[in-house]
Scaffold this motif. Structure first.
Motif, PDB file in Angstrom:
ATOM      1  N   LEU A 139       0.772  -1.118  -0.047  1.00  0.00           N
ATOM      2  CA  LEU A 139       0.037   0.016   0.087  1.00  0.00           C
ATOM      3  C   LEU A 139       0.726   1.302   0.051  1.00  0.00           C
ATOM      4  O   LEU A 139       1.477   1.515   0.846  1.00  0.00           O
ATOM      5  CB  LEU A 139      -0.784  -0.001   1.209  1.00  0.00           C
ATOM      6  N   ALA A 140       0.895   1.850  -1.116  1.00  0.00           N
ATOM      7  CA  ALA A 140       1.575   3.124  -1.192  1.00  0.00           C
ATOM      8  C   ALA A 140       0.945   4.304  -0.492  1.00  0.00           C
ATOM      9  O   ALA A 140      -0.436   4.252  -0.581  1.00  0.00           O
ATOM     10  CB  ALA A 140       2.239   3.328  -2.444  1.00  0.00           C
ATOM     11  N   GLY A 141       1.618   5.577  -0.337  1.00  0.00           N
ATOM     12  CA  GLY A 141       0.958   6.642   0.032  1.00  0.00           C
ATOM     13  C   GLY A 141       0.483   6.752   1.366  1.00  0.00           C
ATOM     14  O   GLY A 141      -0.561   7.740   1.685  1.00  0.00           O
ATOM     15  N   GLY A 142       0.844   5.863   2.371  1.00  0.00           N
ATOM     16  CA  GLY A 142       0.214   5.960   3.649  1.00  0.00           C
ATOM     17  C   GLY A 142      -1.182   5.348   3.830  1.00  0.00           C
ATOM     18  O   GLY A 142      -1.648   4.616   3.119  1.00  0.00           O
ATOM     19  N   ASP A 143      -1.629   5.064   5.050  1.00  0.00           N
ATOM     20  CA  ASP A 143      -2.670   4.735   5.518  1.00  0.00           C
ATOM     21  C   ASP A 143      -3.954   4.881   4.521  1.00  0.00           C
ATOM     22  O   ASP A 143      -3.970   6.129   4.426  1.00  0.00           O
ATOM     23  CB  ASP A 143      -3.009   4.695   7.153  1.00  0.00           C
ATOM     24  N   ILE A 144      -4.710   4.275   4.612  1.00  0.00           N
ATOM     25  CA  ILE A 144      -6.210   4.654   4.141  1.00  0.00           C
ATOM     26  C   ILE A 144      -7.044   5.537   5.040  1.00  0.00           C
ATOM     27  O   ILE A 144      -6.791   5.332   6.178  1.00  0.00           O
ATOM     28  CB  ILE A 144      -7.307   3.423   3.874  1.00  0.00           C
ATOM     29  N   LYS A 145      -7.396   6.664   4.570  1.00  0.00           N
ATOM     30  CA  LYS A 145      -8.261   7.609   5.326  1.00  0.00           C
ATOM     31  C   LYS A 145      -9.365   8.058   4.685  1.00  0.00           C
ATOM     32  O   LYS A 145      -9.800   7.738   3.489  1.00  0.00           O
ATOM     33  CB  LYS A 145      -7.336   8.930   5.325  1.00  0.00           C
ATOM     34  N   LYS A 146     -10.355   8.723   5.421  1.00  0.00           N
ATOM     35  CA  LYS A 146     -11.625   9.246   4.859  1.00  0.00           C
ATOM     36  C   LYS A 146     -11.329  10.148   3.545  1.00  0.00           C
ATOM     37  O   LYS A 146     -10.407  10.747   3.514  1.00  0.00           O
ATOM     38  CB  LYS A 146     -12.297  10.164   5.979  1.00  0.00           C
ATOM     39  N   GLY A 147     -12.544   9.778   2.545  1.00  0.00           N
ATOM     40  CA  GLY A 147     -11.974  10.560   1.342  1.00  0.00           C
ATOM     41  C   GLY A 147     -11.207   9.514   0.322  1.00  0.00           C
ATOM     42  O   GLY A 147     -11.429   9.849  -1.014  1.00  0.00           O
ATOM     43  N   ASP A 148     -10.558   8.773   0.820  1.00  0.00           N
ATOM     44  CA  ASP A 148      -9.676   7.697  -0.277  1.00  0.00           C
ATOM     45  C   ASP A 148     -10.689   6.968  -1.004  1.00  0.00           C
ATOM     46  O   ASP A 148     -11.860   6.595  -0.704  1.00  0.00           O
ATOM     47  CB  ASP A 148      -8.738   6.974   0.369  1.00  0.00           C
ATOM     48  N   LYS A 149     -10.390   6.685  -2.371  1.00  0.00           N
ATOM     49  CA  LYS A 149     -11.262   6.044  -3.201  1.00  0.00           C
ATOM     50  C   LYS A 149     -10.628   4.734  -3.777  1.00  0.00           C
ATOM     51  O   LYS A 149      -9.480   4.501  -3.656  1.00  0.00           O
ATOM     52  CB  LYS A 149     -11.515   7.004  -4.581  1.00  0.00           C
ATOM     53  N   MET A 150     -11.443   3.568  -4.050  1.00  0.00           N
ATOM     54  CA  MET A 150     -11.193   2.534  -4.189  1.00  0.00           C
ATOM     55  C   MET A 150     -12.197   1.840  -5.488  1.00  0.00           C
ATOM     56  O   MET A 150     -13.356   1.850  -5.186  1.00  0.00           O
ATOM     57  CB  MET A 150     -10.938   1.443  -3.117  1.00  0.00           C
ATOM     58  N   SER A 151     -11.651   1.212  -6.693  1.00  0.00           N
ATOM     59  CA  SER A 151     -12.522   0.510  -7.289  1.00  0.00           C
ATOM     60  C   SER A 151     -12.446  -1.010  -6.962  1.00  0.00           C
ATOM     61  O   SER A 151     -11.527  -1.397  -6.616  1.00  0.00           O
ATOM     62  CB  SER A 151     -12.099   0.778  -8.853  1.00  0.00           C
ATOM     63  N   VAL A 152     -13.637  -1.580  -7.257  1.00  0.00           N
ATOM     64  CA  VAL A 152     -13.772  -3.052  -7.112  1.00  0.00           C
ATOM     65  C   VAL A 152     -14.333  -3.733  -8.169  1.00  0.00           C
ATOM     66  O   VAL A 152     -15.449  -2.952  -9.007  1.00  0.00           O
ATOM     67  CB  VAL A 152     -14.636  -3.174  -5.751  1.00  0.00           C
ATOM     68  N   ASN A 153     -13.806  -4.614  -8.765  1.00  0.00           N
ATOM     69  CA  ASN A 153     -14.354  -5.659  -9.913  1.00  0.00           C
ATOM     70  C   ASN A 153     -14.766  -6.956  -9.301  1.00  0.00           C
ATOM     71  O   ASN A 153     -13.826  -7.468  -8.601  1.00  0.00           O
ATOM     72  CB  ASN A 153     -13.335  -5.738 -10.941  1.00  0.00           C
ATOM     73  N   PHE A 154     -15.817  -7.159  -9.862  1.00  0.00           N
ATOM     74  CA  PHE A 154     -16.597  -8.719  -9.560  1.00  0.00           C
ATOM     75  C   PHE A 154     -16.026  -9.809 -10.574  1.00  0.00           C
ATOM     76  O   PHE A 154     -16.104  -9.498 -11.702  1.00  0.00           O
ATOM     77  CB  PHE A 154     -17.897  -8.669  -9.271  1.00  0.00           C
ATOM     78  N   MET A 155     -15.368 -10.715 -10.137  1.00  0.00           N
ATOM     79  CA  MET A 155     -14.764 -11.785 -11.112  1.00  0.00           C
ATOM     80  C   MET A 155     -15.412 -13.235 -10.876  1.00  0.00           C
ATOM     81  O   MET A 155     -15.502 -13.397  -9.680  1.00  0.00           O
ATOM     82  CB  MET A 155     -13.333 -11.788 -10.968  1.00  0.00           C
ATOM     83  N   ASN A 156     -15.523 -13.758 -11.883  1.00  0.00           N
ATOM     84  CA  ASN A 156     -16.163 -15.150 -11.823  1.00  0.00           C
ATOM     85  C   ASN A 156     -15.027 -16.070 -12.342  1.00  0.00           C
ATOM     86  O   ASN A 156     -14.829 -15.962 -13.873  1.00  0.00           O
ATOM     87  CB  ASN A 156     -17.392 -15.222 -12.497  1.00  0.00           C
ATOM     88  N   LYS A 157     -14.234 -16.786 -11.850  1.00  0.00           N
ATOM     89  CA  LYS A 157     -13.151 -17.704 -12.178  1.00  0.00           C
ATOM     90  C   LYS A 157     -13.610 -18.655 -13.406  1.00  0.00           C
ATOM     91  O   LYS A 157     -14.724 -19.422 -12.914  1.00  0.00           O
ATOM     92  CB  LYS A 157     -12.246 -18.071 -11.350  1.00  0.00           C
ATOM     93  N   LYS A 158     -13.260 -18.887 -14.486  1.00  0.00           N
ATOM     94  CA  LYS A 158     -13.514 -19.987 -15.325  1.00  0.00           C
ATOM     95  C   LYS A 158     -12.644 -21.188 -15.689  1.00  0.00           C
ATOM     96  O   LYS A 158     -12.850 -22.000 -16.025  1.00  0.00           O
ATOM     97  CB  LYS A 158     -13.826 -19.073 -16.739  1.00  0.00           C
ATOM     98  N   THR A 159     -11.294 -20.763 -15.199  1.00  0.00           N
ATOM     99  CA  THR A 159     -10.284 -21.850 -15.295  1.00  0.00           C
ATOM    100  C   THR A 159      -9.629 -22.120 -14.043  1.00  0.00           C
ATOM    101  O   THR A 159      -9.360 -21.042 -13.304  1.00  0.00           O
ATOM    102  CB  THR A 159      -9.386 -21.393 -16.474  1.00  0.00           C
ATOM    103  N   ASP A 160      -8.936 -23.167 -13.844  1.00  0.00           N
ATOM    104  CA  ASP A 160      -8.004 -23.535 -12.838  1.00  0.00           C
ATOM    105  C   ASP A 160      -6.909 -22.420 -12.597  1.00  0.00           C
ATOM    106  O   ASP A 160      -6.369 -22.598 -11.479  1.00  0.00           O
ATOM    107  CB  ASP A 160      -7.665 -24.867 -12.612  1.00  0.00           C
TER     108      ASP A 160
END
Length: 251
Positions: A139-160
């Motif tokens: 994690l670069a740039g210090g601890d997570i704080k109020k106002g920080d943004k994060m994206s999340v992708n939902f993934m469904n695995k198809k192969t081992d």
């Protein structure tokens, strides 16, 4: 894949230094956001006490940015409870007991119990997911704080070999972009459990903690990369990213 979720806490700063986490997707009642945030402010002291006592090692709350494609029951907030082991995650913590310890001498027992009784009344539904950390960058740039943004992708695995593609091919790309200042952290987690009302259709989540002023993305090119990218794409289905904005974070 259903438009979900979420209900957050690698750094896994799930709060994102937990190796395991319970994620709650919170679908609020109409007009209940102010009351909900008051409850989270109350619970912040309880989580602080739980972390102090070692029952958990992280907690965070994130507001989800709405999308035009959202379904009616899309969550407004995501909560993460972070734990250092699966055993501690399964054991959980006694919120009522911790509340009376955290607020001793600060609130009356009746007021504490009133706040506890109100918990959950602000939401139509909470969907619960148990998560296990698979891989993460620094994690670069210090601890997570109020106002920080994060994206999340939902993934469904198809192969081992899905996790190998993510950790051995994509993770180095994420690391290059962390060094270039375009990204703060990349995290991959696996869903190992979910409540009966929780959504299915996905097996993993990928989180990207955003940099404040990213530059041009550092990518790869050439025949070898094209073949690797074909392997990545064939190993999973991936949703459009959701954006989360941090409201609370502690670990």
């Amino acid at each position: 894949m259903k438009n979900l979720l979420l209900t957050l806490t690698l750094l896994f700063t799930f709060s994102i230094n937990a190796q395991y986490a319970v994620m709650y997707a919170v679908d609020l009642n109409e007009g209940a956001e102010e009351d909900y945030l008051k409850l989270e402010a109350f619970w912040s002291e309880i989580h602080k006490e739980a972390i102090k006592q070692g029952s958990q090692n992280g907690w965070s709350v994130w507001k989800r940015t709405p999308k035009e494609t959202d379904e009616a029951n899309a969550p407004e907030y995501i909560i993460f409870d972070g734990f250092e082991s699966e055993e501690k995650m399964n054991a959980g913590y006694n919120g009522t007991e911790l509340a009376f310890q955290a607020y001793k001498g600060k609130m009356s027992r009746r007021s504490i119990q009133r706040m506890l009784d109100q918990t959950g009344s602000e939401s139509k539904e909470r969907r619960t997911y148990q998560l296990k950390g698979v891989a993460a960058t620094i994690l670069a740039g210090g601890d997570i704080k109020k106002g920080d943004k994060m994206s999340v992708n939902f993934m469904n695995k198809k192969t081992d070999d899905f996790e190998n593609f993510e950790t051995q091919v994509w993770k180095p790309v994420a690391e290059k972009n962390i060094l270039a200042g375009n990204l703060r952290q990349w995290i991959l987690v696996e869903a190992i459990g979910r409540s009966e009302n929780a959504y299915s259709g996905w097996t993993h989540l990928a989180f990207n903690v955003q940099a404040e002023n990213p530059g041009e993305w550092v990518g790869m090119s050439g025949f070898k990369w094209e073949k690797l990218w074909e392997g990545i794409e064939s190993s999973r289905d991936m949703s459009e990213a959701d954006e989360l904005v941090c409201v609370y974070s502690m670990n």
